[in-house]
Design a protein around this motif. Structure first.
Motif, short mmCIF file in Angstrom:
data_model
loop_
_atom_site.label_atom_id
_atom_site.label_comp_id
_atom_site.label_asym_id
_atom_site.label_seq_id
_atom_site.Cartn_x
_atom_site.Cartn_y
_atom_site.Cartn_z
N ILE A 290 0.92 -1.14 -0.03
CA ILE A 290 -0.02 -0.06 -0.05
C ILE A 290 0.89 1.28 -0.06
O ILE A 290 1.83 1.21 0.92
N VAL A 291 0.70 2.32 -0.87
CA VAL A 291 1.33 3.30 -0.97
C VAL A 291 0.39 4.42 -0.95
O VAL A 291 -0.78 4.57 -1.52
N LEU A 292 0.62 5.58 0.35
CA LEU A 292 -0.28 6.53 0.52
C LEU A 292 0.61 7.77 0.20
O LEU A 292 1.39 8.32 1.03
N PRO A 293 0.47 8.52 -1.16
CA PRO A 293 1.38 9.49 -1.64
C PRO A 293 1.40 10.58 -0.53
O PRO A 293 2.38 11.39 -0.17
N ASP A 294 -0.02 10.98 -0.04
CA ASP A 294 -0.01 12.19 0.85
C ASP A 294 0.44 12.28 2.07
O ASP A 294 0.83 13.22 2.87
N LEU A 295 0.77 10.95 2.56
CA LEU A 295 1.34 10.83 3.77
C LEU A 295 2.73 10.11 3.75
O LEU A 295 3.54 10.03 4.69
N ASP A 296 3.41 10.08 2.48
CA ASP A 296 4.74 9.52 2.32
C ASP A 296 4.86 8.42 2.82
O ASP A 296 6.15 8.13 3.63
N LEU A 297 3.87 7.49 2.77
CA LEU A 297 4.00 6.36 3.56
C LEU A 297 3.97 5.03 2.58
O LEU A 297 2.96 4.97 1.62
N SER A 298 4.63 4.01 2.97
CA SER A 298 4.52 2.61 2.43
C SER A 298 4.28 1.71 3.36
O SER A 298 5.13 1.60 4.24
N VAL A 299 3.30 1.14 2.92
CA VAL A 299 2.68 -0.21 4.10
C VAL A 299 2.95 -1.68 3.46
O VAL A 299 2.31 -1.86 2.13
N ALA A 300 3.81 -2.55 3.88
CA ALA A 300 3.76 -3.93 3.23
C ALA A 300 2.96 -4.67 4.49
O ALA A 300 3.34 -4.75 5.64
N ILE A 301 1.89 -5.55 4.14
CA ILE A 301 1.34 -6.42 5.15
C ILE A 301 1.23 -7.87 4.47
O ILE A 301 1.01 -8.04 3.24
N THR A 302 1.51 -8.65 5.29
CA THR A 302 1.61 -10.49 4.79
C THR A 302 0.72 -10.79 5.77
O THR A 302 0.29 -10.42 6.91
N ALA A 303 -0.37 -12.09 5.39
CA ALA A 303 -1.27 -12.52 6.35
C ALA A 303 -1.60 -13.95 5.52
O ALA A 303 -1.23 -14.29 4.47
N GLY A 304 -2.27 -14.68 6.31
CA GLY A 304 -2.61 -16.21 6.06
C GLY A 304 -4.08 -16.14 5.93
O GLY A 304 -4.57 -17.48 5.87
N ASN A 305 -4.88 -15.43 5.66
CA ASN A 305 -6.19 -15.60 5.14
C ASN A 305 -6.80 -15.92 4.08
O ASN A 305 -7.70 -15.24 3.28
N TYR A 306 -5.82 -16.96 3.31
CA TYR A 306 -6.07 -17.64 1.98
C TYR A 306 -7.70 -17.75 1.59
O TYR A 306 -8.05 -18.46 2.48
N ASP A 307 -8.17 -17.43 0.50
CA ASP A 307 -9.47 -17.73 0.18
C ASP A 307 -10.52 -17.40 1.19
O ASP A 307 -11.65 -17.78 0.78
N ASN A 308 -10.27 -16.65 2.09
CA ASN A 308 -11.27 -16.20 2.97
C ASN A 308 -12.02 -15.02 2.40
O ASN A 308 -11.22 -13.86 1.99
N PRO A 309 -13.27 -14.90 2.12
CA PRO A 309 -14.05 -13.77 1.70
C PRO A 309 -13.85 -12.47 2.19
O PRO A 309 -13.99 -11.54 1.63
N ASP A 310 -13.63 -12.57 3.99
CA ASP A 310 -13.40 -11.33 4.36
C ASP A 310 -11.88 -11.05 4.89
O ASP A 310 -11.24 -10.36 5.54
N GLN A 311 -11.06 -11.51 3.90
CA GLN A 311 -9.60 -11.30 4.03
C GLN A 311 -9.11 -9.83 3.92
O GLN A 311 -8.19 -9.33 4.65
N TRP A 312 -9.97 -8.99 3.45
CA TRP A 312 -9.73 -7.48 3.19
C TRP A 312 -9.87 -6.89 4.50
O TRP A 312 -9.16 -5.57 4.58
N ARG A 313 -10.73 -7.45 5.59
CA ARG A 313 -10.61 -6.62 6.67
C ARG A 313 -9.47 -6.43 7.51
O ARG A 313 -9.14 -5.36 7.88
N THR A 314 -8.56 -7.56 7.48
CA THR A 314 -7.16 -7.17 8.26
C THR A 314 -6.31 -6.17 7.90
O THR A 314 -6.12 -5.22 8.78
N PRO A 315 -6.24 -5.99 6.54
CA PRO A 315 -5.33 -4.80 6.08
C PRO A 315 -5.77 -3.45 6.35
O PRO A 315 -5.25 -2.55 6.69
N VAL A 316 -7.25 -3.34 6.17
CA VAL A 316 -7.99 -2.03 6.37
C VAL A 316 -8.04 -1.84 7.85
O VAL A 316 -7.86 -0.54 8.10
N THR A 317 -8.26 -2.91 8.37
CA THR A 317 -8.30 -2.49 10.07
C THR A 317 -6.97 -2.07 10.51
O THR A 317 -6.85 -1.01 11.43
N LEU A 318 -5.94 -2.81 9.93
CA LEU A 318 -4.55 -2.27 10.43
C LEU A 318 -4.44 -0.97 10.17
O LEU A 318 -3.63 -0.01 11.00
N LEU A 319 -4.52 -0.46 8.80
CA LEU A 319 -4.54 1.01 8.45
C LEU A 319 -5.34 1.87 9.37
O LEU A 319 -4.78 2.84 9.64
#
Length: 328
Positions: A290-319
């Motif tokens: 994830i790159v957020l230009p106005d914050l000059d921020l680069s975020v790398a996230i790795t997770a194990g929620n493979y094939d989980n339909p709600d896998q998007w929640r973890t990175p969004v919550t962390l942000l």
């Protein structure tokens, strides 16, 4: 890591709001804001690695974030004059398929349609990746992966709409390998990874020995975040222009809408989150660059929620609940 950030992370972890999180690295203005490593079951593609204790040097599948890295490599090769311009006809680059090029509808395909995932061909990846009915798996099982992609039934005119397609990335990988005269991992090492100081990576290959341009990369989170820093700097690193700045700008130009409303450039997703412009590479299981230009921020996230339909929640919550509050 600041006390505030550490407390937010601990609270979020203990509340179970980032289940499956394996590691996270956030870099702002060249300084590490967050670095977290956990433990959990992991996989290399479909092969279980058992429970892994993650650390700074631990490689992790980035799955379809690989597609965004392949787009960076395409830009480097284009700047070197080794691959066709996006406007060039696609089938002209695959001369062995003259029968397909003779079809006037297929002859309309361009390299840009592959970059935008708008080939208009039948392609389904919404089926589990352990099934040969999944088009990416079927491509891997096909005797000729590139013919398999290019001969798919035509569903709509090219460029009409975005449709997720790992086959499009496979075609780009072939163009890079042909144009540079080197397999994708070798070219990636010389042209991108080593100039960034990334010395450890894996690029997994299919049964035919061809590295997967769509999902084969394994990287350490620190190095994944470094790729985000490169994007923030419009392709420049340590006084050297690694990726042409013009390509970074073209790559991140919104071109089509995805099925869920985000915009899409050349193999990068473009969204807004909490009022911030976000560009991202995304992979199955919750893998994110994830790159957020106005914050000059680069975020790398790795997770194990493979094939989980709600896998998007973890990175969004962390942000939203950990990283953004610490940047105010």
């Amino acid at each position: 890591m600041t006390t505030q950030l550490r407390d937010l992370l601990v609270e979020t972890l203990q509340a179970g709001r980032v289940d499956g999180l394996h590691a996270a690295v956030a870099v702002r203005g060249g300084q590490t804001l967050l670095e977290y490593y956990g433990a959990g079951e992991d996989f290399a593609w479909g092969t279980s690695l058992g429970t892994v204790e993650f650390g700074p040097e631990t490689l992790h599948d980035v799955r379809s974030v690989t597609k965004s890295v392949t787009a960076l490599l395409y830009g480097i090769a284009l700047g070197e004059g080794r691959v066709p311009h996006p406007a060039e006809p696609l089938l002209r680059q695959f001369r062995e398929y003259s029968d397909l090029a003779a079809d006037p509808e297929r002859a309309r395909l361009t390299v840009e349609h592959a970059l935008m995932m708008s080939l208009g061909l039948e392609w389904r990846e919404d089926i589990p990746y352990n099934s040969p009915a999944n088009a990416e798996i079927a491509m891997e099982l096909a005797p000729d992966r590139y013919r398999y992609v290019l001969e798919r039934p035509i569903l709509q005119p090219p460029g009409a709409r975005w449709s997720y397609c790992g086959g499009a990335t496979a075609l780009l990988g072939r163009l890079i390998a042909d144009g540079t005269g080197r397999p994708l991992p070798q070219y990636g090492r010389a042209a991108l990874f080593e100039p960034l100081g990334i010395h450890s990576f894996e690029w997994m290959a299919g049964a035919d020995g061809v590295a997967s341009a769509a999902s084969g990369l394994r990287l350490a989170p620190r190095d994944l975040a470094r790729l985000g820093e490169l994007v923030l700097a419009e392709g420049a690193w340590d006084g050297r222009q690694i990726v042409p700045a013009s390509w970074i700008r073209a790559m991140l130009q919104p071109r089509l809408h995805t099925d869920w409303g985000a915009r899409y450039g050349y193999h990068w997703y473009l969204e807004t989150i909490a009022g911030h412009r976000l560009v991202a590479g995304m992979g199955n299981g919750g893998q994110r660059l994830i790159v957020l230009p106005d914050l000059d921020l680069s975020v790398a996230i790795t997770a194990g929620n493979y094939d989980n339909p709600d896998q998007w929640r973890t990175p969004v919550t962390l942000l939203e609940q950990v990283i953004f509050p610490a940047t105010r």
